[in-house]
Motif scaffolding. Structure first.
Motif, PDB file in Angstrom:
ATOM      1  N   TYR A  83     -32.095 -21.042   1.919  1.00 16.06           N
ATOM      2  CA  TYR A  83     -31.918 -22.109   2.955  1.00 16.06           C
ATOM      3  C   TYR A  83     -32.021 -21.273   4.298  1.00 16.06           C
ATOM      4  CZ  TYR A  83     -30.194 -25.011  -0.725  1.00 16.06           C
ATOM      5  OH  TYR A  83     -29.797 -25.377  -1.913  1.00 16.06           O
ATOM      6  N   ALA A  84     -32.332 -21.971   5.392  1.00 18.59           N
ATOM      7  CA  ALA A  84     -32.259 -21.513   6.753  1.00 18.59           C
ATOM      8  C   ALA A  84     -31.191 -21.032   7.154  1.00 18.59           C
ATOM      9  CB  ALA A  84     -33.223 -22.291   7.722  1.00 18.59           C
ATOM     10  N   GLY A  85     -31.073 -20.167   7.871  1.00 20.25           N
ATOM     11  CA  GLY A  85     -29.820 -19.682   8.496  1.00 20.25           C
ATOM     12  C   GLY A  85     -29.664 -19.214   9.875  1.00 20.25           C
ATOM     13  N   GLU A  86     -28.615 -19.437  10.391  1.00 20.40           N
ATOM     14  CA  GLU A  86     -28.488 -19.071  12.020  1.00 20.40           C
ATOM     15  C   GLU A  86     -27.740 -17.712  12.158  1.00 20.40           C
ATOM     16  OE1 GLU A  86     -26.693 -21.463  15.939  1.00 20.40           O
ATOM     17  OE2 GLU A  86     -26.141 -22.197  14.166  1.00 20.40           O
ATOM     18  N   PHE A  87     -28.333 -17.236  13.222  1.00 16.44           N
ATOM     19  CA  PHE A  87     -28.149 -15.875  13.371  1.00 16.44           C
ATOM     20  C   PHE A  87     -28.002 -15.391  14.907  1.00 16.44           C
ATOM     21  CE2 PHE A  87     -30.061 -15.941   9.144  1.00 16.44           C
ATOM     22  CZ  PHE A  87     -29.262 -15.024   8.394  1.00 16.44           C
ATOM     23  N   TYR A  88     -27.318 -14.451  15.100  1.00 12.78           N
ATOM     24  CA  TYR A  88     -27.224 -13.926  16.806  1.00 12.78           C
ATOM     25  C   TYR A  88     -27.944 -12.537  16.671  1.00 12.78           C
ATOM     26  CZ  TYR A  88     -24.328 -17.762  18.034  1.00 12.78           C
ATOM     27  OH  TYR A  88     -23.544 -19.018  18.294  1.00 12.78           O
ATOM     28  N   ILE A  89     -28.909 -12.446  17.697  1.00 11.75           N
ATOM     29  CA  ILE A  89     -29.471 -11.308  17.910  1.00 11.75           C
ATOM     30  C   ILE A  89     -28.939 -10.679  19.419  1.00 11.75           C
ATOM     31  CG2 ILE A  89     -31.744  -9.968  18.431  1.00 11.75           C
ATOM     32  CD1 ILE A  89     -31.537 -11.022  15.909  1.00 11.75           C
ATOM     33  N   SER A  90     -28.513  -9.226  19.383  1.00  9.92           N
ATOM     34  CA  SER A  90     -27.970  -8.752  20.490  1.00  9.92           C
ATOM     35  C   SER A  90     -28.672  -7.528  20.820  1.00  9.92           C
ATOM     36  CB  SER A  90     -26.562  -8.466  20.422  1.00  9.92           C
ATOM     37  OG  SER A  90     -26.281  -7.740  19.354  1.00  9.92           O
ATOM     38  N   LEU A  91     -29.101  -7.300  21.902  1.00  9.77           N
ATOM     39  CA  LEU A  91     -29.516  -5.727  22.131  1.00  9.77           C
ATOM     40  C   LEU A  91     -28.741  -4.873  23.142  1.00  9.77           C
ATOM     41  CD1 LEU A  91     -32.236  -7.525  21.852  1.00  9.77           C
ATOM     42  CD2 LEU A  91     -33.365  -5.749  23.442  1.00  9.77           C
ATOM     43  N   CYS A 131     -30.806 -17.902  17.040  1.00 11.60           N
ATOM     44  CA  CYS A 131     -31.924 -17.920  16.506  1.00 11.60           C
ATOM     45  C   CYS A 131     -31.543 -18.719  15.165  1.00 11.60           C
ATOM     46  CB  CYS A 131     -32.846 -16.757  16.525  1.00 11.60           C
ATOM     47  SG  CYS A 131     -32.322 -15.368  15.504  1.00 11.60           S
ATOM     48  N   ILE A 132     -32.804 -19.340  14.624  1.00  7.46           N
ATOM     49  CA  ILE A 132     -32.841 -19.777  13.346  1.00  7.46           C
ATOM     50  C   ILE A 132     -33.884 -19.277  12.443  1.00  7.46           C
ATOM     51  CG2 ILE A 132     -32.906 -21.948  11.823  1.00  7.46           C
ATOM     52  CD1 ILE A 132     -31.813 -23.422  14.162  1.00  7.46           C
ATOM     53  N   LEU A 133     -33.431 -18.598  11.268  1.00  6.45           N
ATOM     54  CA  LEU A 133     -34.422 -17.921  10.556  1.00  6.45           C
ATOM     55  C   LEU A 133     -34.668 -18.526   8.999  1.00  6.45           C
ATOM     56  CD1 LEU A 133     -33.285 -14.254  10.620  1.00  6.45           C
ATOM     57  CD2 LEU A 133     -34.906 -15.223  12.295  1.00  6.45           C
ATOM     58  N   GLN A 134     -35.916 -19.030   9.024  1.00  2.00           N
ATOM     59  CA  GLN A 134     -36.210 -19.793   7.774  1.00  2.00           C
ATOM     60  C   GLN A 134     -36.090 -19.167   6.479  1.00  2.00           C
ATOM     61  OE1 GLN A 134     -36.966 -23.073   8.118  1.00  2.00           O
ATOM     62  NE2 GLN A 134     -36.486 -22.935  10.428  1.00  2.00           N
ATOM     63  N   GLY A 135     -35.733 -19.956   5.346  1.00  2.00           N
ATOM     64  CA  GLY A 135     -35.502 -19.078   3.975  1.00  2.00           C
ATOM     65  C   GLY A 135     -36.557 -19.114   3.386  1.00  2.00           C
ATOM     66  N   GLN A 136     -36.693 -18.003   2.369  1.00  2.00           N
ATOM     67  CA  GLN A 136     -37.943 -17.740   1.811  1.00  2.00           C
ATOM     68  C   GLN A 136     -38.946 -17.385   2.447  1.00  2.00           C
ATOM     69  OE1 GLN A 136     -37.874 -17.265  -1.837  1.00  2.00           O
ATOM     70  NE2 GLN A 136     -35.804 -17.115  -1.490  1.00  2.00           N
ATOM     71  N   ALA A 137     -38.797 -16.938   3.904  1.00  2.00           N
ATOM     72  CA  ALA A 137     -40.037 -16.761   4.820  1.00  2.00           C
ATOM     73  C   ALA A 137     -39.978 -15.657   5.478  1.00  2.00           C
ATOM     74  CB  ALA A 137     -40.361 -18.209   5.426  1.00  2.00           C
ATOM     75  N   GLU A 138     -41.162 -15.300   5.953  1.00  2.00           N
ATOM     76  CA  GLU A 138     -41.152 -13.901   7.103  1.00  2.00           C
ATOM     77  C   GLU A 138     -41.078 -14.726   8.442  1.00  2.00           C
ATOM     78  OE1 GLU A 138     -44.477 -10.876   8.788  1.00  2.00           O
ATOM     79  OE2 GLU A 138     -43.935 -10.894   6.617  1.00  2.00           O
ATOM     80  N   ASN A 139     -40.024 -14.250   9.270  1.00  2.00           N
ATOM     81  CA  ASN A 139     -40.020 -14.861  10.621  1.00  2.00           C
ATOM     82  C   ASN A 139     -40.252 -13.958  11.392  1.00  2.00           C
ATOM     83  OD1 ASN A 139     -38.023 -17.533  10.152  1.00  2.00           O
ATOM     84  ND2 ASN A 139     -37.520 -15.931   8.670  1.00  2.00           N
ATOM     85  N   LYS A 164     -26.356 -10.506  13.470  1.00  2.00           N
ATOM     86  CA  LYS A 164     -25.369 -10.789  13.087  1.00  2.00           C
ATOM     87  C   LYS A 164     -25.393 -12.515  12.586  1.00  2.00           C
ATOM     88  CE  LYS A 164     -22.727  -8.092  16.309  1.00  2.00           C
ATOM     89  NZ  LYS A 164     -21.749  -8.204  17.496  1.00  2.00           N
ATOM     90  N   LYS A 165     -24.773 -12.768  11.514  1.00  2.00           N
ATOM     91  CA  LYS A 165     -24.589 -14.044  10.831  1.00  2.00           C
ATOM     92  C   LYS A 165     -23.892 -15.000  11.878  1.00  2.00           C
ATOM     93  CE  LYS A 165     -25.129 -13.197   5.866  1.00  2.00           C
ATOM     94  NZ  LYS A 165     -24.573 -13.319   4.610  1.00  2.00           N
ATOM     95  N   ALA A 166     -24.302 -16.284  11.962  1.00  2.00           N
ATOM     96  CA  ALA A 166     -23.647 -17.159  13.029  1.00  2.00           C
ATOM     97  C   ALA A 166     -22.213 -17.478  12.502  1.00  2.00           C
ATOM     98  CB  ALA A 166     -24.583 -18.435  13.220  1.00  2.00           C
ATOM     99  N   ALA A 167     -22.021 -17.458  11.339  1.00  2.26           N
ATOM    100  CA  ALA A 167     -20.564 -17.889  10.829  1.00  2.26           C
ATOM    101  C   ALA A 167     -19.609 -16.632  11.087  1.00  2.26           C
ATOM    102  CB  ALA A 167     -20.516 -17.953   9.354  1.00  2.26           C
ATOM    103  N   TYR A 168     -20.315 -15.578  11.063  1.00  2.00           N
ATOM    104  CA  TYR A 168     -19.443 -14.409  11.310  1.00  2.00           C
ATOM    105  C   TYR A 168     -19.077 -14.308  12.721  1.00  2.00           C
ATOM    106  CZ  TYR A 168     -18.289  -9.228  12.232  1.00  2.00           C
ATOM    107  OH  TYR A 168     -18.004  -8.208  12.785  1.00  2.00           O
ATOM    108  N   VAL A 169     -20.168 -14.535  13.550  1.00  2.30           N
ATOM    109  CA  VAL A 169     -19.731 -14.452  15.096  1.00  2.30           C
ATOM    110  C   VAL A 169     -18.918 -15.491  15.763  1.00  2.30           C
ATOM    111  CG1 VAL A 169     -21.077 -14.479  17.331  1.00  2.30           C
ATOM    112  CG2 VAL A 169     -22.109 -13.220  15.400  1.00  2.30           C
TER     113      VAL A 169
END
Length: 596
Positions: A83-91, A131-139, A164-169
C-alpha cells in the motif's frame, strides 16, 4: 556478430554510467537516504527537470561545489509494501526547499515547500516535507534546495536526507502537543491561583514567583516552536556548518533567551525576598545581585550581537549555560545557608528549590553536551518548569502560613499596643489633671506671693519711714541738746533749773528703747527670723552689737547710724571694725571645730 555486440555495449555504457541506485524502504520509523543525485540549478523549471533527459544528475555530489545558489536533488525510492504510505523528507540545509512527488491518484506532480526562509505555512516544524510513496513501485522525488548561504563559505557540503514515516512523525507531534498542553495548563492554573493570592496579599515574593512562572510558560512555548503556528519568524543571522547543518538566530532564539531571563530574574528575586537576604544574609544577597546582573548583561549583549552583527550562538552557548549553572548554584547555596541559619520557612523553601533546580541544572547540561535542537522531543524543560511551579507553590503556602502566623502575632502586639495607648492616655489625663491642680496651686501661690510682696513692700516702706523718723528725731534731739549746751556756755552764771531738766529729758529720749522696739518689729517683718539666726550663729554678740549689725544689714550710712546711736561717726567705724573682727573669730573657731 561481434561488431553488433560491441555496438550494443557502447550504447549501454552511458546508461550504466548515469544509472542511479534506488533506495529501498524498510520497516524502520526513521532512516537516512544516502543514495541521491545532484544537479546545479541554472534557473531550470520543474517541467524541464522532468522532461529533459540530457540534464546530468551526478550521483552523491556535494552542494556548493559549482558555486550555484540552488541545487536539484533526485531521489529514487522503492516502496516494497503493498500500500501507498505517507512519509516526511527532511534536509539538514533547511533554508528554503521544495519537494516534488508524483501523485498516482491525481496523476499530477505535487509540490511541498518548507524551510526557515520559506513562505509561512502555519506549521510548527519548518524542516519536514510531506510526500506519498506508492506501494510496490519505484518513486522518484525531486528536491530544489536553496544553498545560497554556501556561497559565503569556502567549502561544500553533502546533504543529509532523512525519511520518516508520517505515523511516527505525527505521533511525536501529538506527544509534543500533549506535553505542551499539559504543562501550559498546569502553569496557567498555578499562575491564576497565585495571581489571586498576590492581589490579596500584595506580597512581592508572590510577584517574583509569577514572573518566573510567566517565563516558564514562554520558555516551553518557544522551546517547542508553537509560536510558529501563528506567525513566521525572521532569521536575524545564520551560518552553515561544514556538515551542512543550518544554524540560525531567529525569533525562537530571542524568546528562549527572554523567557530564561524572566525565570532567572524571578528565581533570584524570589530567593532574596523569601529569605530576606538583604537584612539577614548580606553576603549571599550581594552574590545573587551581582550574579543576576552579570547574567542579564551577558544575555542582552549576546542577543544584540546575534541579531544585529553576526551569529555567535554555537560559540557562546557553552559559556552562557555555564553562567546559568553558576547562578543556579548561588541560589542553591543561599537556600542551604538560610536553612542552616534556621530562617523562617527556610526548610520548605530549600525542599522546593531542590527538584526544579536539579531539572534546570540537567536541562542546561543537556543543551551544552547533548542537543540544542528545539524539536528533539525532550520533556526535560516540561519537568523543570512544572516542578518549579509545584514546588514553589508549596513554598509559598508555607510562607503564607508564616505570614498569617506573623499577622496573628502582630495583631496580638497591636492589641497590646492599643491597651498600652489607652493606659498612656489615662496616665496623660491624670497628669493633665495634676498639672491643672499644680497650675491652680501656682496661681494661688502667685497670688499669695503677690500679697506677701505687697505686704513686704509696705513693711519696707514702714521700716524706711521709721528709720528716717528715728534719724530725724535723734538729729533734732541732738541739735536741741547742743543748743542748750551752748546756752549754758554763754550764760554759765544764769543756769535755769528748767533747762537742766530739759537737757536730761533730751538725753533720755536719745536712748529710748521704744524706738528700737518699733524698728525691730518692722525689721523682722521684712527679714523674718533675722535676729534668731544671728544669735544662733553668734551667741556672744551684745544687744548694742546686734542693733549695730541690723543697721549695717539695711545699708544705713555711717552718719545715719551715728545719729541713731547718738555717737560720733568715728565711733561707728570703730565699732563696726570690732564687730566684724569678733564675728570673724567666731567663724574661724567653728571651722577649727569642724576640722577636729
Amino acid at each position: 556478430m561481434n561488431k553488433i555486440f560491441v555496438f550494443l555495449i557502447i550504447l549501454l555504457l552511458p546508461v550504466a554510467a548515469f544509472a542511479q541506485p534506488v533506495y529501498l524502504l524498510s520497516d524502520s520509523s526513521s532512516a537516512t537516504i544516502k543514495r541521491y543525485a545532484v544537479l546545479p540549478d541554472r534557473d531550470y523549471t520543474f517541467e524541464k527537470i522532468v522532461s529533459d533527459t540530457t540534464l546530468a544528475f551526478v550521483e552523491g555530489d556535494s552542494l556548493g561545489k559549482g558555486h550555484a545558489t540552488h541545487y536539484w536533488l533526485k531521489i529514487r525510492i522503492k516502496n516494497p509494501f503493498h500500500y501507498a504510505g505517507e512519509f516526511y523528507i527532511s534536509l539538514n540545509l533547511n533554508l528554503d526547499n521544495i519537494l516534488y512527488y508524483f501523485n498516482e491518484n491525481t496523476q499530477k506532480w505535487v509540490a511541498y515547500q518548507n524551510g526557515m526562509a520559506s513562505p509561512y505555512i502555519g506549521k510548527r516544524n519548518v524542516n519536514e516535507m510531506a510526500c506519498i510513496l506508492q506501494g510496490q513501485a519505484e518513486n522518484v522525488l525531486y528536491i530544489r534546495v536553496d544553498a545560497s548561504m554556501l556561497r559565503g563559505h569556502n567549502y561544500s557540503v553533502k546533504p543529509i536526507i532523512k525519511i520518516k514515516k508520517a505515523a511516527y512523525v505525527d505521533s511525536k507531534e501529538q506527544m509534543m502537543w500533549l506535553s505542551w498542553i499539559a504543562s501550559f495548563s498546569v502553569l496557567i492554573l498555578f499562575f491564576i491561583n497565585n495571581l489571586y493570592i498576590y492581589f490579596g496579599l500584595r506580597d512581592k515574593t508572590v510577584l517574583f514567583y509569577l514572573i518566573a512562572q510567566l517565563g516558564g510558560m514562554l520558555y516551553i512555548t518557544a522551546y517547542k516552536r508553537f509560536y510558529s503556528i501563528f506567525f513566521s519568524s525572521p532569521i536575524f543571522t545564520s551560518t552553515v556548518s561544514t556538515e551542512g547543518q543550518l544554524h540560525s538566530f531567529d525569533m525562537t532564539s530571542v524568546l528562549m533567551h527572554g523567557s530564561i531571563l524572566l525565570i532567572m530574574y524571578g528565581l533570584v528575586q524570589l530567593t532574596r525576598s523569601f529569605l530576606s537576604t538583604k537584612k539577614i544574609l548580606p553576603v549571599m544577597d550581594s552574590a545573587l545581585r551581582i550574579g543576576l546582573l552579570v547574567y542579564v548583561l551577558v544575555t542582552v549583549i549576546l542577543v544584540a550581537i546575534n541579531i544585529f552583527i553576526t551569529y555567535l550562538e554555537d560559540y557562546t552557548l557553552l559559556y552562557h549555560n555555564i553562567l546559568a549553572l553558576l547562578l543556579i548554584t548561588i541560589i542553591m547555596c543561599t537556600c542551604v545557608v538560610g536553612y542552616l541559619r534556621k530562617l523562617p520557612a527556610s526548610t520548605p523553601f530549600l525542599v522546593a528549590n531542590i527538584l526544579p533546580l536539579i531539572f534546570m541544572f540537567a536541562t542546561a547540561l543537556y543543551h551544552v553536551f547533548i542537543s540544542f535542537n528545539f524539536t528533539d522531543g525532550s520533556l526535560m524543560p516540561d519537568f523543570s518548569i512544572i516542578s518549579q511551579a509545584l514546588a514553589f507553590s508549596v513554598a509559598l503556602v508555607a510562607r503564607t502560613k508564616s505570614i498569617h502566623k506573623d499577622l496573628k502575632a502582630k495583631e496580638i502586639e497591636a492589641r497590646q499596643l492599643e491597651f498600652d495607648l489607652k493606659e498612656i492616655n489615662l496616665r496623660q489625663r491624670l497628669i493633665e489633671l495634676e498639672n491643672q491642680k499644680i497650675n491652680a496651686d501656682i496661681r494661688h501661690e502667685k497670688t499669695r506671693n503677690e500679697l506677701l510682696e505687697q505686704r513686704l513692700e509696705v513693711n519696707q516702706r514702714e521700716l524706711a519711714s521709721t528709720t528716717l523718723y528715728m534719724v530725724q528725731k535723734n538729729e533734732l534731739l541732738a541739735s536741741l541738746k547742743t543748743q542748750i549746751q551752748e546756752l549754758d556756755k554763754l550764760y554759765p552764771d544764769s543756769k535755769h533749773q528748767g533747762l537742766k531738766s530739759i537737757e536730761s529729758i533730751l538725753q533720755s529720749n536719745l536712748y529710748l528703747d521704744g524706738d528700737w522696739r518699733k524698728f525691730k518689729l518692722h525689721f523682722e517683718q521684712v527679714h523674718p527670723h533675722f535676729f534668731e539666726n544671728l544669735l544662733a550663729k553668734y551667741p556672744s554678740l551684745t544687744k548694742n552689737e546686734i542693733r549695730l549689725y541690723a543697721y549695717f544689714h539695711i545699708n544705713l550710712s555711717t552718719k545715719e547710724i551715728a545719729a541713731l546711736l547718738n555717737i560720733d561717726p568715728a565711733s561707728v567705724r570703730r565699732a563696726k571694725t570690732r564687730l566684724y573682727k569678733k564675728m570673724a573669730l567666731v567663724e574661724e573657731s567653728d571651722l577649727q571645730d569642724d576640722n577636729n
